[in-house]
Design a protein around this motif. Structure first.
Motif, PDB file in Angstrom:
ATOM      1  N   TYR A  44      35.163  47.891  37.658  1.00 32.46           N
ATOM      2  CA  TYR A  44      34.413  46.939  38.486  1.00 32.46           C
ATOM      3  C   TYR A  44      32.916  47.213  38.429  1.00 32.46           C
ATOM      4  CZ  TYR A  44      38.686  45.146  40.733  1.00 32.46           C
ATOM      5  OH  TYR A  44      39.896  44.553  40.992  1.00 32.46           O
ATOM      6  N   LEU A  45      32.538  48.467  38.382  1.00 34.70           N
ATOM      7  CA  LEU A  45      31.110  48.807  38.295  1.00 34.70           C
ATOM      8  C   LEU A  45      30.528  48.512  36.916  1.00 34.70           C
ATOM      9  CD1 LEU A  45      30.903  52.172  40.266  1.00 34.70           C
ATOM     10  CD2 LEU A  45      29.686  50.060  40.817  1.00 34.70           C
ATOM     11  N   ALA A  46      31.203  48.947  35.896  1.00 38.23           N
ATOM     12  CA  ALA A  46      30.669  48.848  34.538  1.00 38.23           C
ATOM     13  C   ALA A  46      30.757  47.446  33.949  1.00 38.23           C
ATOM     14  CB  ALA A  46      31.393  49.835  33.622  1.00 38.23           C
ATOM     15  N   LEU A  47      31.762  46.689  34.374  1.00 39.00           N
ATOM     16  CA  LEU A  47      32.012  45.377  33.770  1.00 39.00           C
ATOM     17  C   LEU A  47      32.029  44.265  34.819  1.00 39.00           C
ATOM     18  CD1 LEU A  47      34.868  46.535  31.364  1.00 39.00           C
ATOM     19  CD2 LEU A  47      32.456  46.171  30.789  1.00 39.00           C
ATOM     20  N   ALA A  48      31.185  44.382  35.810  1.00 35.98           N
ATOM     21  CA  ALA A  48      31.215  43.442  36.932  1.00 35.98           C
ATOM     22  C   ALA A  48      31.066  41.984  36.489  1.00 35.98           C
ATOM     23  CB  ALA A  48      30.140  43.805  37.954  1.00 35.98           C
ATOM     24  N   ALA A  49      30.160  41.696  35.583  1.00 37.03           N
ATOM     25  CA  ALA A  49      29.928  40.298  35.182  1.00 37.03           C
ATOM     26  C   ALA A  49      31.143  39.679  34.491  1.00 37.03           C
ATOM     27  CB  ALA A  49      28.675  40.195  34.321  1.00 37.03           C
ATOM     28  N   PRO A  50      31.684  40.317  33.450  1.00 41.48           N
ATOM     29  CA  PRO A  50      32.867  39.701  32.817  1.00 41.48           C
ATOM     30  C   PRO A  50      34.096  39.688  33.730  1.00 41.48           C
ATOM     31  CG  PRO A  50      32.250  41.735  31.658  1.00 41.48           C
ATOM     32  CD  PRO A  50      31.202  41.468  32.682  1.00 41.48           C
ATOM     33  N   VAL A  51      34.256  40.717  34.549  1.00 42.91           N
ATOM     34  CA  VAL A  51      35.387  40.751  35.473  1.00 42.91           C
ATOM     35  C   VAL A  51      35.224  39.650  36.521  1.00 42.91           C
ATOM     36  CG1 VAL A  51      36.594  42.130  37.217  1.00 42.91           C
ATOM     37  CG2 VAL A  51      35.927  43.178  35.056  1.00 42.91           C
ATOM     38  N   SER A  52      33.993  39.393  36.936  1.00 38.64           N
ATOM     39  CA  SER A  52      33.711  38.314  37.878  1.00 38.64           C
ATOM     40  C   SER A  52      34.154  36.970  37.305  1.00 38.64           C
ATOM     41  CB  SER A  52      32.221  38.278  38.210  1.00 38.64           C
ATOM     42  OG  SER A  52      31.920  37.153  38.993  1.00 38.64           O
ATOM     43  N   LEU A  54      36.441  36.446  35.161  1.00 36.96           N
ATOM     44  CA  LEU A  54      37.894  36.449  35.045  1.00 36.96           C
ATOM     45  C   LEU A  54      38.591  36.319  36.400  1.00 36.96           C
ATOM     46  CD1 LEU A  54      40.295  36.819  33.056  1.00 36.96           C
ATOM     47  CD2 LEU A  54      40.110  39.277  33.511  1.00 36.96           C
ATOM     48  N   LEU A  55      38.112  37.093  37.392  1.00 39.64           N
ATOM     49  CA  LEU A  55      38.808  37.170  38.674  1.00 39.64           C
ATOM     50  C   LEU A  55      38.263  36.233  39.754  1.00 39.64           C
ATOM     51  CD1 LEU A  55      39.345  41.044  38.964  1.00 39.64           C
ATOM     52  CD2 LEU A  55      40.827  39.318  37.902  1.00 39.64           C
ATOM     53  N   GLY A 114      37.480  33.455  46.877  1.00 40.83           N
ATOM     54  CA  GLY A 114      37.251  32.554  45.753  1.00 40.83           C
ATOM     55  C   GLY A 114      37.889  33.040  44.465  1.00 40.83           C
ATOM     56  N   LEU A 115      39.080  33.571  44.565  1.00 40.04           N
ATOM     57  CA  LEU A 115      39.767  34.106  43.390  1.00 40.04           C
ATOM     58  C   LEU A 115      40.223  32.994  42.453  1.00 40.04           C
ATOM     59  CD1 LEU A 115      42.055  36.741  45.173  1.00 40.04           C
ATOM     60  CD2 LEU A 115      39.993  37.216  43.848  1.00 40.04           C
ATOM     61  N   THR A 116      40.144  33.262  41.177  1.00 39.04           N
ATOM     62  CA  THR A 116      40.760  32.389  40.179  1.00 39.04           C
ATOM     63  C   THR A 116      42.268  32.619  40.250  1.00 39.04           C
ATOM     64  OG1 THR A 116      40.662  34.082  38.460  1.00 39.04           O
ATOM     65  CG2 THR A 116      38.736  32.607  38.660  1.00 39.04           C
ATOM     66  N   THR A 117      43.021  31.853  39.494  1.00 39.77           N
ATOM     67  CA  THR A 117      44.472  32.073  39.442  1.00 39.77           C
ATOM     68  C   THR A 117      44.771  33.484  38.938  1.00 39.77           C
ATOM     69  OG1 THR A 117      44.876  29.722  39.078  1.00 39.77           O
ATOM     70  CG2 THR A 117      46.650  31.240  38.458  1.00 39.77           C
ATOM     71  N   ILE A 118      44.052  33.891  37.891  1.00 42.69           N
ATOM     72  CA  ILE A 118      44.230  35.259  37.370  1.00 42.69           C
ATOM     73  C   ILE A 118      43.816  36.271  38.432  1.00 42.69           C
ATOM     74  CG2 ILE A 118      43.398  36.929  35.656  1.00 42.69           C
ATOM     75  CD1 ILE A 118      43.289  34.575  33.665  1.00 42.69           C
ATOM     76  N   GLY A 119      42.741  35.981  39.161  1.00 42.17           N
ATOM     77  CA  GLY A 119      42.291  36.874  40.234  1.00 42.17           C
ATOM     78  C   GLY A 119      43.330  37.021  41.327  1.00 42.17           C
ATOM     79  N   ALA A 120      43.983  35.915  41.683  1.00 42.47           N
ATOM     80  CA  ALA A 120      45.029  35.967  42.711  1.00 42.47           C
ATOM     81  C   ALA A 120      46.218  36.793  42.225  1.00 42.47           C
ATOM     82  CB  ALA A 120      45.466  34.555  43.093  1.00 42.47           C
ATOM     83  N   ILE A 121      46.598  36.596  40.989  1.00 38.30           N
ATOM     84  CA  ILE A 121      47.699  37.388  40.413  1.00 38.30           C
ATOM     85  C   ILE A 121      47.315  38.869  40.386  1.00 38.30           C
ATOM     86  CG2 ILE A 121      48.998  37.839  38.283  1.00 38.30           C
ATOM     87  CD1 ILE A 121      48.804  34.740  37.800  1.00 38.30           C
ATOM     88  N   TRP A 122      46.073  39.156  39.984  1.00 39.53           N
ATOM     89  CA  TRP A 122      45.578  40.538  39.941  1.00 39.53           C
ATOM     90  C   TRP A 122      45.591  41.162  41.339  1.00 39.53           C
ATOM     91  CZ3 TRP A 122      45.080  44.481  36.958  1.00 39.53           C
ATOM     92  CH2 TRP A 122      44.237  45.539  37.297  1.00 39.53           C
ATOM     93  N   ALA A 123      45.142  40.397  42.338  1.00 41.59           N
ATOM     94  CA  ALA A 123      45.093  40.924  43.705  1.00 41.59           C
ATOM     95  C   ALA A 123      46.493  41.251  44.214  1.00 41.59           C
ATOM     96  CB  ALA A 123      44.405  39.920  44.631  1.00 41.59           C
TER      97      ALA A 123
END
Length: 145
Positions: A44-52, A54-55, A114-123
């Motif tokens: 989350y720290l190192a890849l915040a922008a791409p993870v944002s 996605l999630l 404001g999770l994406t579908t992938i973000g909701a699955i990840w959560a």
């Protein structure tokens, strides 16, 4: 033939000594939690922008979560190395893991982050993993009593 006797300094090789470390299971559960949590925090720290992307949550939010997870993971890892392991500190870890699990489900249900579908699955996947860690830690705590 001479008879051999065991001196006080020489161990009796006919006796088998078995020792059990009742904290081994709890140490393993805490250590696994620390590694997964810390690793998640680093991502989350190192890849915040791409993870944002996605999630769903903003990169700044992910950095804040990442910093928390990194510190929390380090604290859980430190707890796993203590001799003896503090039951009170372990109960605090279990409580925080349960709160994280319930909070993750609440965020998905309410749509608050404001999770994406992938973000909701990840959560939900994270909630399950953290819930399993809590259960393993409860089991480990019972083993040391």
């Amino acid at each position: 033939m001479s008879a051999r006797t065991t001196s006080a300094k020489e161990p009796d090789m006919t006796a088998l000594t078995v020792t059990t470390d009742r904290t081994k299971f709890l140490r393993l559960a805490l250590s696994a939690d620390a590694v997964v949590t810390g690793g998640n925090g680093l991502v989350y720290l190192a890849l915040a922008a791409p993870v944002s992307s996605l999630l769903g949550p903003e990169a700044g939010v992910l950095r804040g979560i990442g910093a928390f997870l990194l510190v929390y993971g380090a604290a859980v890892g430190f707890l796993a190395t203590r001799r003896p392991i503090s039951p009170a500190a372990t109960k605090a870890v279990i409580a925080l893991n349960i709160i994280w699990t319930l909070g993750s489900v609440a965020v998905v249900v309410t749509g608050a982050a404001g999770l994406t579908t992938i973000g909701a699955i990840w959560a939900i996947a994270q909630a399950l993993v953290v819930g399993v860690f809590a259960e393993l830690q409860i089991t480990g705590l019972r083993k040391i009593r």
